[in-house]
Design a protein around this motif. Structure first.
Motif, PDB file in Angstrom:
ATOM      1  N   ARG A  84       0.834  -1.213   0.000  1.00  0.00           N
ATOM      2  CA  ARG A  84       0.000   0.000   0.000  1.00  0.00           C
ATOM      3  C   ARG A  84       0.867   1.261   0.000  1.00  0.00           C
ATOM      4  N   ASP A  85       1.847   1.305   0.885  1.00  0.00           N
ATOM      5  CA  ASP A  85       2.680   2.498   0.994  1.00  0.00           C
ATOM      6  C   ASP A  85       3.537   2.706  -0.249  1.00  0.00           C
ATOM      7  N   LEU A 107       1.496   4.420  -2.654  1.00  0.00           N
ATOM      8  CA  LEU A 107       1.278   5.811  -2.253  1.00  0.00           C
ATOM      9  C   LEU A 107       2.563   6.630  -2.291  1.00  0.00           C
ATOM     10  N   ARG A 113       5.285   6.153  -0.392  1.00  0.00           N
ATOM     11  CA  ARG A 113       5.792   6.435   0.959  1.00  0.00           C
ATOM     12  C   ARG A 113       6.315   5.159   1.633  1.00  0.00           C
ATOM     13  N   LEU A 165      -7.717   1.829  -3.370  1.00  0.00           N
ATOM     14  CA  LEU A 165      -6.652   2.802  -3.122  1.00  0.00           C
ATOM     15  C   LEU A 165      -6.801   4.004  -4.050  1.00  0.00           C
ATOM     16  N   ARG A 209      -9.323   6.092  -2.755  1.00  0.00           N
ATOM     17  CA  ARG A 209      -9.040   6.464  -1.355  1.00  0.00           C
ATOM     18  C   ARG A 209     -10.201   6.018  -0.468  1.00  0.00           C
ATOM     19  N   LEU A 225      -4.259   8.796   6.259  1.00  0.00           N
ATOM     20  CA  LEU A 225      -4.213   8.725   4.799  1.00  0.00           C
ATOM     21  C   LEU A 225      -5.309   9.541   4.123  1.00  0.00           C
TER      22      LEU A 225
END
Length: 488
Positions: A52-53, A56, A58, A162, A165, A194
């Motif tokens: 997931r990060d 994104l 990150r 995702l 969001r 998030l």
């Protein structure tokens, strides 16, 4: 498939490919580890928050993996590769390791069952990645990367969620939250961290199952509240907790602040005001420093004493006398129940207690003595108190708001001037305990402490005193206390 749907699908596939490339680029350790597992005939996937990060942009230096290998096999495979290994989670199928500054956790596929009385699962190892992913909290955390083939695995729509969001669950939210009610608070935390919104069915389940949160220990709840408050948009998470009813069980003081507005609109909605104060306090934090948990809790709770102290006055007015005193006691009680540290409890309670003190400053009528007492009472909390008081101005009247800010600017300038002249951070009596005992000819004991406190009060009132004046003041006080003259 429409052209728009095809474009969306193409965009998702591109994002998936880019994520895989980025993961491999950023985390070459993942490739090394995958090679060891493949050579032993085992699958290895990067999974969960790490994927997931990465999507994104990150990705952190902590990576999560899942595998069909059993815990003891994992231990053997990382020996000789990892710089350090720990097995504290091995009962749950997890082996931790570190290599070249990267921390990894490798967990055997799980297919747990829950008793639905606690949140503790009966650990069962599985043989399927899909079965492992479906038991995870949210679909955005149920994506994986097959490190052998460099392919993206997304059986539960995590990529689409995702992109939108959106927080949804791989299984039904009712199943997910019944297994582990803490996931409801994690939903609020992810909203804060998030900026995600909740799928309607997730929001509905949270509302219907809010009481299930009482199965969770105070320590776990506290951890989620702290992470939520330290997120980028804590207001979103707090509103979810309040609107779903979960806050009634973990922070009941928050929904209690939603006071009815009286017909004359003589006071603000205390709950909404507190959320604005929280946001404004965050804006005053130093941009290059970590979130200030103490300041954020104090901003959120600074007015929790108002519901208990509200009184209607003749003519349609309303008052909240001593709400800061009541609020400090309430904050202390709630934070203790949530198992916060003694330091956090006391710091927040003191900020709540002191947050109204500035409003006596007016247009600068305080004497230097009053300024000294303000600084001394705040102690190490003064920088936070400065921010809290400034954040507590939520009036829409621009002239009034500007006047308040000018008053606080003036107070801070006076604090700085007095600090430069007198070192306010270290206000002490002009005589120490040894001098007091020598001058009065008394042994250590309570009377020395009383004399010391008297001299400190004089110091706060009058500023620094010459040594002979301090001695004279001490002797005058001793005489009034009935102490005999010291021996020659």
């Amino acid at each position: 498939m429409t052209a728009q749907q095809a474009a969306q699908q193409a965009a998702q596939e591109t994002a998936q490919r880019n994520a895989v490339v980025e993961l491999v680029r950023i985390a070459p350790i993942a490739d090394e580890l995958a090679a060891r597992f493949a050579a032993a005939g085992h699958q290895l996937y990067l999974v969960g928050g790490s994927v997931r990060d990465a999507l994104l942009g990150r990705l952190s230096s902590d990576l999560d993996f899942t595998t069909d290998a059993r815990p003891q096999q994992i231990m053997e495979l990382v020996k000789g590769w990892a710089d350090a290994i720990w097995d504290t989670g091995i009962a749950f199928g997890t082996v931790g390791a570190a290599r070249r500054g990267t921390t990894v956790e490798i967990t055997t596929f799980r297919a747990d069952s829950y008793d639905r009385v606690t949140r503790n699962p009966e650990v069962q190892f599985g043989d399927s990645l899909e079965a492992d992913l479906v038991r995870r909290d949210f679909s955005v955390n149920a994506m994986a990367v097959d490190l052998a083939s460099k392919t993206f695995v997304d059986p539960y729509g995590g990529m689409q969620a995702l992109a939108q969001r959106l927080l949804d669950t791989p299984a039904t939210p009712e199943e997910s939250f019944a297994d582990d009610p803490l996931r409801m608070m994690r939903a609020a935390r992810f909203a804060s961290q998030l900026g995600f919104t909740l799928a309607p069915r997730v929001r509905t389940a949270m509302t219907e199952m809010a009481g299930e949160i009482t199965r969770i220990t105070a320590e776990r709840v506290q951890m989620e509240i702290s992470k939520l408050l330290c997120g980028a948009q804590p207001r979103l998470g707090i509103e979810l907790l309040v609107e779903s009813g979960i806050a009634e069980h973990v922070l009941p003081e928050l929904p209690a602040m939603r006071l009815e507005i009286d017909e004359h609109h003589q006071h603000k909605d205390v709950y909404q005001h507190s959320l604005v104060v929280l946001e404004q306090a965050i804006d005053l934090e130093e941009p290059d420093e970590s979130p200030d948990l103490v300041l954020r809790i104090a901003a959120l709770l600074h007015d929790i004493g108002k519901p208990r102290t509200r009184r209607f006055t003749p003519g349609g007015g309303v008052s909240f006398h001593h709400h800061e005193v009541v609020g400090a006691k309430m904050a202390r009680k709630r934070l203790r129940e949530l198992r916060y540290s003694k330091e956090i409890v006391e710091d927040v309670a003191n900020l709540v207690y002191l947050h109204l003190r500035f409003h006596g400053y007016g247009k600068g009528e305080w004497t230097d003595s009053a300024v000294r007492r303000y600084v001394t009472d705040a102690g190490d909390l003064l920088p936070r108190l400065n921010k809290l008081v400034r954040a507590d101005c939520t009036t829409r009247n621009k002239r009034k708001a500007a006047a308040l800010q000018r008053s606080y600017d003036d107070l801070e300038e006076r604090i700085a001037r007095l600090a430069e002249e007198e070192d306010l951070a270290k206000v002490r009596p002009d005589l120490d305990g040894n001098e007091i005992m020598k001058i009065l000819g008394i042994p250590p004991g309570p009377m020395v402490g009383k004399a010391w406190q008297h001299l400190k009060e004089l110091r706060l009132d009058n500023g620094p005193m010459a040594h002979e004046d301090a001695v004279a003041a001490l002797l005058s006080w001793a005489k009034a206390q009935g102490l005999g003259a010291p021996e020659a």
